[in-house]
Design a protein around this motif. Structure first.
Motif, PDB file in Angstrom:
ATOM      1  N   PHE A 154       0.861  -1.180   0.000  1.00 16.11           N
ATOM      2  CA  PHE A 154       0.000   0.000   0.000  1.00 16.11           C
ATOM      3  C   PHE A 154       0.903   1.237   0.000  1.00 16.11           C
ATOM      4  N   VAL A 155       0.589   2.182  -0.883  1.00 21.01           N
ATOM      5  CA  VAL A 155       1.400   3.394  -0.981  1.00 21.01           C
ATOM      6  C   VAL A 155       0.487   4.611  -1.012  1.00 21.01           C
ATOM      7  N   HIS A 156       0.830   5.611  -0.210  1.00 19.32           N
ATOM      8  CA  HIS A 156       0.104   6.878  -0.277  1.00 19.32           C
ATOM      9  C   HIS A 156       1.058   8.046  -0.072  1.00 19.32           C
ATOM     10  N   LEU A 157       0.653   9.181  -0.611  1.00 18.79           N
ATOM     11  CA  LEU A 157       1.318  10.432  -0.283  1.00 18.79           C
ATOM     12  C   LEU A 157       0.633  10.980   0.951  1.00 18.79           C
ATOM     13  N   SER A 158       1.426  11.363   1.922  1.00 19.43           N
ATOM     14  CA  SER A 158       0.918  11.975   3.145  1.00 19.43           C
ATOM     15  C   SER A 158       1.203  13.463   3.065  1.00 19.43           C
ATOM     16  N   VAL A 159       0.151  14.255   3.022  1.00 18.56           N
ATOM     17  CA  VAL A 159       0.277  15.705   2.916  1.00 18.56           C
ATOM     18  C   VAL A 159      -0.036  16.303   4.282  1.00 18.56           C
ATOM     19  N   GLU A 160       0.933  17.032   4.820  1.00 23.94           N
ATOM     20  CA  GLU A 160       0.754  17.699   6.108  1.00 23.94           C
ATOM     21  C   GLU A 160       0.097  19.055   5.849  1.00 23.94           C
ATOM     22  N   VAL A 161      -1.135  19.210   6.299  1.00 19.64           N
ATOM     23  CA  VAL A 161      -1.844  20.469   6.082  1.00 19.64           C
ATOM     24  C   VAL A 161      -1.265  21.516   7.031  1.00 19.64           C
ATOM     25  N   PRO A 162      -0.820  22.657   6.503  1.00 22.52           N
ATOM     26  CA  PRO A 162      -0.255  23.692   7.372  1.00 22.52           C
ATOM     27  C   PRO A 162      -1.282  24.180   8.393  1.00 22.52           C
ATOM     28  N   GLY A 163      -0.789  24.514   9.569  1.00 21.10           N
ATOM     29  CA  GLY A 163      -1.651  25.014  10.626  1.00 21.10           C
ATOM     30  C   GLY A 163      -0.828  25.623  11.739  1.00 21.10           C
ATOM     31  N   SER A 164      -1.512  26.027  12.784  1.00 18.46           N
ATOM     32  CA  SER A 164      -0.855  26.615  13.953  1.00 18.46           C
ATOM     33  C   SER A 164      -0.700  25.571  15.047  1.00 18.46           C
ATOM     34  N   ASP A 165       0.462  25.585  15.684  1.00 12.92           N
ATOM     35  CA  ASP A 165       0.745  24.689  16.816  1.00 12.92           C
ATOM     36  C   ASP A 165       0.509  23.223  16.440  1.00 12.92           C
ATOM     37  N   THR A 166       1.019  22.811  15.277  1.00 16.72           N
ATOM     38  CA  THR A 166       0.811  21.439  14.814  1.00 16.72           C
ATOM     39  C   THR A 166       1.797  20.486  15.494  1.00 16.72           C
ATOM     40  N   LYS A 167       1.316  19.309  15.827  1.00 18.23           N
ATOM     41  CA  LYS A 167       2.153  18.229  16.352  1.00 18.23           C
ATOM     42  C   LYS A 167       1.368  16.936  16.224  1.00 18.23           C
ATOM     43  N   THR A 168       2.096  15.829  16.108  1.00 22.15           N
ATOM     44  CA  THR A 168       1.456  14.523  16.026  1.00 22.15           C
ATOM     45  C   THR A 168       1.568  13.818  17.367  1.00 22.15           C
ATOM     46  N   GLU A 169       0.449  13.323  17.842  1.00 21.53           N
ATOM     47  CA  GLU A 169       0.421  12.514  19.066  1.00 21.53           C
ATOM     48  C   GLU A 169       0.213  11.061  18.659  1.00 21.53           C
ATOM     49  N   TRP A 170       1.192  10.204  18.970  1.00 21.79           N
ATOM     50  CA  TRP A 170       1.075   8.782  18.689  1.00 21.79           C
ATOM     51  C   TRP A 170       0.394   8.100  19.855  1.00 21.79           C
ATOM     52  N   CYS A 171      -0.591   7.276  19.559  1.00 18.06           N
ATOM     53  CA  CYS A 171      -1.390   6.603  20.580  1.00 18.06           C
ATOM     54  C   CYS A 171      -1.155   5.094  20.515  1.00 18.06           C
ATOM     55  N   GLU A 172      -2.126   4.321  20.976  1.00 22.11           N
ATOM     56  CA  GLU A 172      -1.982   2.878  21.075  1.00 22.11           C
ATOM     57  C   GLU A 172      -1.949   2.202  19.702  1.00 22.11           C
ATOM     58  N   PRO A 173      -1.285   1.030  19.628  1.00 21.15           N
ATOM     59  CA  PRO A 173      -1.288   0.264  18.379  1.00 21.15           C
ATOM     60  C   PRO A 173      -2.686  -0.241  18.029  1.00 21.15           C
ATOM     61  N   VAL A 174      -2.898  -0.496  16.751  1.00 26.74           N
ATOM     62  CA  VAL A 174      -4.108  -1.173  16.286  1.00 26.74           C
ATOM     63  C   VAL A 174      -3.882  -2.657  16.581  1.00 26.74           C
ATOM     64  N   SER A 175      -4.724  -3.231  17.414  1.00 32.28           N
ATOM     65  CA  SER A 175      -4.500  -4.611  17.848  1.00 32.28           C
ATOM     66  C   SER A 175      -4.637  -5.591  16.684  1.00 32.28           C
ATOM     67  N   ASP A 176      -3.949  -6.721  16.807  1.00 35.24           N
ATOM     68  CA  ASP A 176      -4.083  -7.776  15.795  1.00 35.24           C
ATOM     69  C   ASP A 176      -5.531  -8.235  15.710  1.00 35.24           C
ATOM     70  N   GLU A 177      -6.214  -8.288  16.855  1.00 38.08           N
ATOM     71  CA  GLU A 177      -7.620  -8.723  16.876  1.00 38.08           C
ATOM     72  C   GLU A 177      -8.493  -7.756  16.071  1.00 38.08           C
ATOM     73  N   GLU A 178      -8.333  -6.463  16.307  1.00 41.94           N
ATOM     74  CA  GLU A 178      -9.118  -5.458  15.576  1.00 41.94           C
ATOM     75  C   GLU A 178      -8.792  -5.502  14.083  1.00 41.94           C
ATOM     76  N   TYR A 179      -7.502  -5.576  13.757  1.00 40.18           N
ATOM     77  CA  TYR A 179      -7.073  -5.578  12.363  1.00 40.18           C
ATOM     78  C   TYR A 179      -7.558  -6.824  11.630  1.00 40.18           C
ATOM     79  N   SER A 180      -7.523  -7.978  12.284  1.00 38.97           N
ATOM     80  CA  SER A 180      -7.903  -9.230  11.633  1.00 38.97           C
ATOM     81  C   SER A 180      -9.395  -9.299  11.299  1.00 38.97           C
ATOM     82  N   GLN A 181     -10.204  -8.431  11.889  1.00 39.68           N
ATOM     83  CA  GLN A 181     -11.639  -8.413  11.610  1.00 39.68           C
ATOM     84  C   GLN A 181     -11.953  -7.697  10.288  1.00 39.68           C
ATOM     85  N   LEU A 182     -10.967  -7.002   9.722  1.00 40.37           N
ATOM     86  CA  LEU A 182     -11.188  -6.290   8.465  1.00 40.37           C
ATOM     87  C   LEU A 182     -11.073  -7.276   7.304  1.00 40.37           C
ATOM     88  N   ASP A 183     -11.945  -7.140   6.320  1.00 37.22           N
ATOM     89  CA  ASP A 183     -11.946  -8.045   5.158  1.00 37.22           C
ATOM     90  C   ASP A 183     -10.893  -7.632   4.178  1.00 37.22           C
TER      91      ASP A 183
END
Length: 138
Positions: free
Chosen positions: A109-138
């Motif tokens: 899977f390939v995508h371009l990730s475009v960071e939209v300009p804004g004020s006080d921008t930062k990325t907060e990384w949270c919990e992983p997507v569990s194998d259980e949750e991911y495996s339910q996707l078709d």
């Protein structure tokens, strides 16, 4: 695996192992196409790779746009069903929206990730997507 050619033959060069890899399950690659003005990165995910839930914070503006250039993947916004993605799809993610994205189990899977300009921008990384949750996707 579907779209196996994408690792080395996408529209843009694949780049190196993603330096944010600690926030991914599986291996991804990042090639920053530009860091001036608007940050745009070419992100390549191996089959089954996905990033952790995360939020692109901003006090105004901000957010992220995904331009899918190859393969098949998933996007999921917190509290909503996952969306199947393929080349040509565009996902606009407003600032302060918890979400994740990544490859389907059997496709690069390939995508371009475009960071939209804004004020006080930062990325907060949270919990992983569990194998259980991911495996339910078709």
């Amino acid at each position: 695996m579907k779209n196996e050619y994408l690792k080395d033959n996408g529209i843009f060069p694949t780049g190196d192992i993603n330096p944010f890899g600690a926030n991914f399950i599986g291996t991804s690659y990042l090639n920053m196409l530009t860091t001036e003005g608007v940050g745009i990165g070419n992100v390549t995910f191996e089959p089954g790779c996905r990033n952790n839930w995360h939020i692109h914070h901003a006090t105004s503006g901000g957010g992220q746009i995904l331009l899918v250039t190859g393969g098949e993947g998933w996007f999921r916004e917190w509290g909503k069903p996952a969306q199947s993605l393929k080349a040509g799809d565009v996902v606009v993610i407003p600032a302060n929206t918890k979400h994740w994205h990544g490859a389907k189990k059997d496709s690069w899977f390939v995508h371009l990730s475009v960071e939209v300009p804004g004020s006080d921008t930062k990325t907060e990384w949270c919990e992983p997507v569990s194998d259980e949750e991911y495996s339910q996707l078709d």
